[in-house]
Design an enzyme around this catalytic site. Structure first.
Site, PDB file in Angstrom:
ATOM      1  N   ARG A 148       0.841  -1.197   0.000  1.00 36.83           N
ATOM      2  CA  ARG A 148       0.000   0.000   0.000  1.00 36.83           C
ATOM      3  C   ARG A 148       0.876   1.247   0.000  1.00 36.83           C
ATOM      4  O   ARG A 148       1.823   1.343   0.781  1.00 36.83           O
ATOM      5  CB  ARG A 148      -0.874   0.002   1.254  1.00 36.83           C
ATOM      6  CG  ARG A 148      -1.787   1.227   1.365  1.00 36.83           C
ATOM      7  CD  ARG A 148      -2.391   1.347   2.763  1.00 36.83           C
ATOM      8  NE  ARG A 148      -3.159   0.166   3.139  1.00 36.83           N
ATOM      9  CZ  ARG A 148      -4.406  -0.072   2.730  1.00 36.83           C
ATOM     10  NH1 ARG A 148      -5.052   0.789   1.976  1.00 36.83           N
ATOM     11  NH2 ARG A 148      -5.021  -1.165   3.097  1.00 36.83           N
ATOM     12  N   GLU A 206      13.961   3.207  -0.950  1.00 36.78           N
ATOM     13  CA  GLU A 206      15.211   2.784  -1.586  1.00 36.78           C
ATOM     14  C   GLU A 206      15.006   2.045  -2.899  1.00 36.78           C
ATOM     15  O   GLU A 206      15.951   1.884  -3.671  1.00 36.78           O
ATOM     16  CB  GLU A 206      15.987   1.885  -0.616  1.00 36.78           C
ATOM     17  CG  GLU A 206      16.301   2.591   0.687  1.00 36.78           C
ATOM     18  CD  GLU A 206      16.940   1.679   1.718  1.00 36.78           C
ATOM     19  OE1 GLU A 206      17.987   2.023   2.259  1.00 36.78           O
ATOM     20  OE2 GLU A 206      16.373   0.610   1.986  1.00 36.78           O
TER      21      GLU A 206
END
Lengths: 731, 166
Positions: A614, A691
């Site tokens: 999500r 990242e």
């Protein structure tokens, strides 16, 4: 009380779907935005107490035993208060999540540039001058500074092998056997590391620019030699981290020691060259990659051996092969990891340690395999997506690599790409495009948070930081969603160790970890509200400050009758990570132009399609991906820390010589998020996104360079000299 | 030495060490810490302020060189309400950590003025304006301001939304 959760199993119910405020997943603005655009957000070096003195660190110009020849004379210079040469000072920053002091000491310099003294004066100018005229001698031999100059360590736990890779290579129809290298890189966060320390009795308070305060507090206490309870760290705003502020760093401990000795507040700000030199860098890597495939391009064997470096005694080594055990099919698999102990500045985590460089090299190798097999590179990857972690039977918690590749390819217009390289030319420029998959392991970390609901709204408190990632925004959204409050009615207070310990920012753990702690804390408040309403929490609807249950609807402020309700949330990782493999996935596409005359490479457009569970805030998540992709441009084309071959010192230790991508280097970037819920990450079904955007991004560019110009580069960055040499070879 | 500065339309008379930069005078002596120090060497642009209407790197200039000058910092870009550029930076997410943001805002303010006055840039086709706020012109003219969070898409969208209205 506290709501506790250990994430052991999957949570298949989408609990957020039953909530009504409509905040989760929106592109809400950052609530701290007004402070940031008006200059009122205060970073570590700001908000100085009266009487603050200024410290400047002194560097070792060589290695060996340190002698400060003229320290007595320097102490007599105008304004100088002290020259501090204290054995508690740090050699280099603590590694992420260390929770204890790193290597300390200033009697010996282990690398050129090590901070070995602090000069403190009444003004910054006086301190800077005094630091400049310090005569520092280091009496010792130069120790090895190149990875190739030493026999590397081979840590047993980091080697693994299954099947017979040599046999797979021998039997392969198509194969790749090549060595890739990536340069050492710097986080180069815009805010230089800074600390402002003061003591009240035996209690130490430090304003610092740090990412993970609960660990930093323990590291600082251990370094200075005082109990943890006596340390308070404040980091309300952090001007970028990217791993460089994970662990307590030399200026923090130096400021604390100086403030203790002088009995007044002391501020120590690293200058930019010191940031480069004394803060952990990303290790350079050398990666030997072997791929064995059958006639259809299906992998039968994978080999990935990495050589990285670090200073002696540093526990961290760049986990280059972190994604290799699960990235693609391949029954035979050999993974190797070697660490060269050398005397360059310490290496540590930099945005996506491991995958940032490991996935990048691997994805270039995959492109080479696609070319060797004559298979479209998107198709090659699709053919090799494993159903489970190869050789282990371990399922994935969720896996949307195929969807990412297909979605990205369709949006990018991949179908129009010429199969052969050097097919498109515009004037002096070769034009081509490349693809790479993105992989990043997903982790959960212990976190706590407090939520207090009062008549005016809610307050969220945790020592979690917002290093630009959007923590202020998403924690407010989570609490607002659960408590039925618009975002402006939720105040998020971060970056103070007086608050419950969050996860800290690093490793993309923040949203899932501290976010879940806030979720739990708010659930406890919801339960109290439900009790007031006389209903079950699941039957309670909270929206726009009103509580509704069946046919009863009441104003929340009125319901709690002027009192406040408090909830505490505590999440811990459980068995989930041993039952399933959790990772985030994505696909990068890049179009580049390669100048046939100069070897210059310009990225013309980039597109990323990502799946990370999500997405809590579309706006901040997208910006995180923009950041990662742009770092990919830097890694691919310009970023390279250069160490002097003789003494290892960092040659290009400033922003003029270490080239991060600037505005004009960054083309339009497109980011798309796939709708995904990961049931194994707790009630929000969320994963980290900070990242993923860098993992493999540089490979898409390097692969595009090959497609454009025919030049295959295995040594990053692809600077014009290397591209030009490649073009000349092709004739 | 005594230096008189007008910062954000307020007068300051400062007694300063001759080595104090304009940036440190603003941050440490006046206490307006909105202007940031990212490198102290004119390499990052975080310290960009407007001096007599023109953008400069305040870290590369000594305070003593600015006696009598009018300076605008990020704190002076808004008067109670956010300026359209500041509001656009929030809307377009033209920042993450926020550390380069004051410099970006001052730089963009100066840049829009430069382009409206017909100053050429490295990517301009000719030395004679007027110039459009094309993507190439905008990116080139803002490339003195580094953003390591890499919010260039948001920064450019924000500047464009204001520049096109201007």
């Amino acid at each position: 009380m506290s709501y506790e959760l250990k994430v052991d199993d999957k949570e298949t119910t989408d609990r957020a779907a039953g909530l009504s405020q409509g905040l989760l997943g929106t592109a809400a603005d950052r609530p701290e935005g007004v402070l940031k655009v008006t200059g009122r957000a205060t970073y570590a070096a700001e908000d100085m107490p009266e009487g603050t003195a200024f410290g400047v660190l002194v560097r070792a110009p060589a290695m060996g035993r340190v002698e400060l020849g003229n320290a007595p004379a320097v102490e007599k210079l105008p304004g100088v208060l002290a020259v501090i040469h204290d054995k508690r000072m740090l050699r280099n920053p603590a590694q992420g999540m260390a929770g204890e002091a790193p290597v300390q000491g200033v009697a010996e310099a282990d690398y050129v540039g090590q901070p070995i003294a602090l000069v403190v004066a009444g003004s910054f100018e006086q301190a800077r001058h005094a630091a400049e005229v310090m005569e520092v001698r280091c009496l010792g031999e130069i120790r090895p500074v190149s990875p190739g100059a030493v026999e590397p360590e081979v840590p047993e736990k980091k080697q693994s092998s299954m099947g017979d890779l040599d046999a797979a290579m021998a039997a392969a129809v198509h194969k790749v056997d090549a060595t890739y290298s990536t340069s050492a890189m710097s986080s180069a966060a815009m805010e230089p590391h800074a600390a402002l320390a003061w003591w009240e009795g035996d209690k130490l308070t430090v304003r610092a620019s740090l990412q993970m305060l609960k660990y930093n507090r323990a590291e600082l206490a251990d370094s200075v030699g005082i109990p943890l309870e006596n340390v308070r760290i404040l980091s309300p705003y952090v001007g970028g981290g990217f791993g460089s502020k994970l662990g307590v760093s030399p200026e923090v401990v130096a400021a604390a020691i100086a403030a203790q000795q002088l009995g007044r507040p002391v501020r120590v700000v690293l200058n930019r060259r010191q940031v480069f030199e004394t803060i952990t860098r990303r290790s350079e890597t050398e990666q030997h990659i072997r791929l064995a495939a059958d006639g259809e391009g299906r992998l039968t064997g994978v080999g990935h051996d990495a050589l990285v470096s670090n200073l002696p005694e540093e526990p961290f080594s760049e986990p280059v092969t972190q994604a290799t055990p699960f990235n693609y099919e391949g029954a035979a698999r050999t993974i190797g990891h070697r660490v060269a102990r050398i005397h360059r500045p310490a290496a540590g985590s930099v945005r996506a340690p491991g995958e940032a460089v490991g996935v990048t090299a691997f994805e270039i190798a995959m492109d080479e395999l696609a070319v060797a097999a004559g298979i479209d590179p998107v198709e090659l990857r699709l053919r090799n997506i494993p159903a489970e972690v190869p050789g282990t039977g371990k399922p994935f918690s969720s896996h949307m690599l195929a969807e990412s590749l297909n979605d990205g390819a369709a949006r990018f217009g991949w179908a129009d790409r010429a199969a052969e390289p050097r097919a498109r030319r515009e004037g002096e420029w070769w034009i081509g495009s490349g693809v790479a998959s993105a992989f990043r392991v997903n982790m959960l970390s212990e976190a706590e948070a407090r939520v207090v609901l009062g008549p005016e709204g809610a307050i969220v408190e945790t020592d979690m930081t917002d290093i630009g990632t959007g923590t202020y925004a998403i924690l407010g959204q989570i609490a607002g969603e659960l408590l039925g409050l618009p975002q402006e009615k939720v105040e998020v207070r971060l970056g103070d160790t007086a608050f419950p310990p969050g996860s800290g920012s690093g490793g993309s753990i923040g949203a899932a970890s501290t976010g879940t702690a806030v979720w739990l804390a708010a659930q406890e408040v919801r339960a109290a509200l439900a009790k007031e309403m006389g209903c079950e929490p699941d039957d309670l609807t909270l929206k726009d400050g009103r509580a509704t249950c069946g046919n009863i609807s009441r104003d929340i402020a009125e319901l709690i009758s002027g009192e406040s309700l408090e909830g505490h949330g505590h999440v811990q990782p459980g068995d989930a990570s041993s039952k399933v493999k959790q990772a985030t996935f994505g696909a990068h596409f890049a179009e580049v132009a390669v100048n046939d005359v100069t070897g210059e490479v310009r990225v013309r457009r980039m597109l990323g399609s990502f799946a990370a569970g999500r997405i809590l805030n579309l706006k901040t998540a997208r910006s995180q991906c923009h950041g990662g992709m742009t770092w990919g441009i830097g890694m691919a084309l310009t970023e390279e820390l250069v160490h002097d071959r003789r003494d290892g010192h960092m040659v290009n230790r400033d922003l003029a010589e270490y080239h991060v991508a600037v505005n004009a280097d960054v083309p339009p970037l497109e980011v798309h998020f796939l709708e995904e819920r990961d049931p194994w990450t707790g009630p929000m079904q969320v994963k980290g996104i900070g990242e993923l955007g860098i993992c493999g991004a540089a490979a898409a560019i390097l692969n595009a360079i090959h497609h454009a110009s025919g030049v295959r580069l295995r040594d990053l960055p692809a600077t014009p000299d290397k591209v030009l040499a490649g073009l000349e070879e092709l004739g | 030495m005594q230096i008189d500065l007008t910062i954000n339309q307020k007068s300051y008379s400062l007694e300063l060490d001759s080595r104090v930069t304009l940036l440190d005078a603003i941050r440490e002596h006046v206490g307006l810490t909105g202007s940031k120090k990212g490198c102290d060497h004119g390499q990052c642009g975080a310290c960009t302020v407007l001096v007599n209407g023109r953008r400069i790197n305040a870290c590369l200039s000594l305070a003593a060189m600015h006696d009598g000058d009018e300076i605008t910092t990020v704190e002076g870009l808004s008067d109670g309400e956010l300026s359209p550029l500041q509001a656009a930076f929030i809307k377009e997410d033209g920042f993450q950590c926020g550390y380069c943001t004051p410099g970006q805002l001052c730089s963009a303010t100066g840049m829009l003025q430069e382009i409206s006055e017909g100053w050429p840039s490295h990517v301009s086709d000719s030395l004679d304006g007027p110039y459009e706020l094309s993507e190439a012109e905008l990116s080139e003219r803002m490339s003195g301001n580094l953003c390591r969070c890499s919010c260039y898409p948001g920064i450019n969208a924000a500047i464009r939304s204001v520049g096109e209205k201007a």
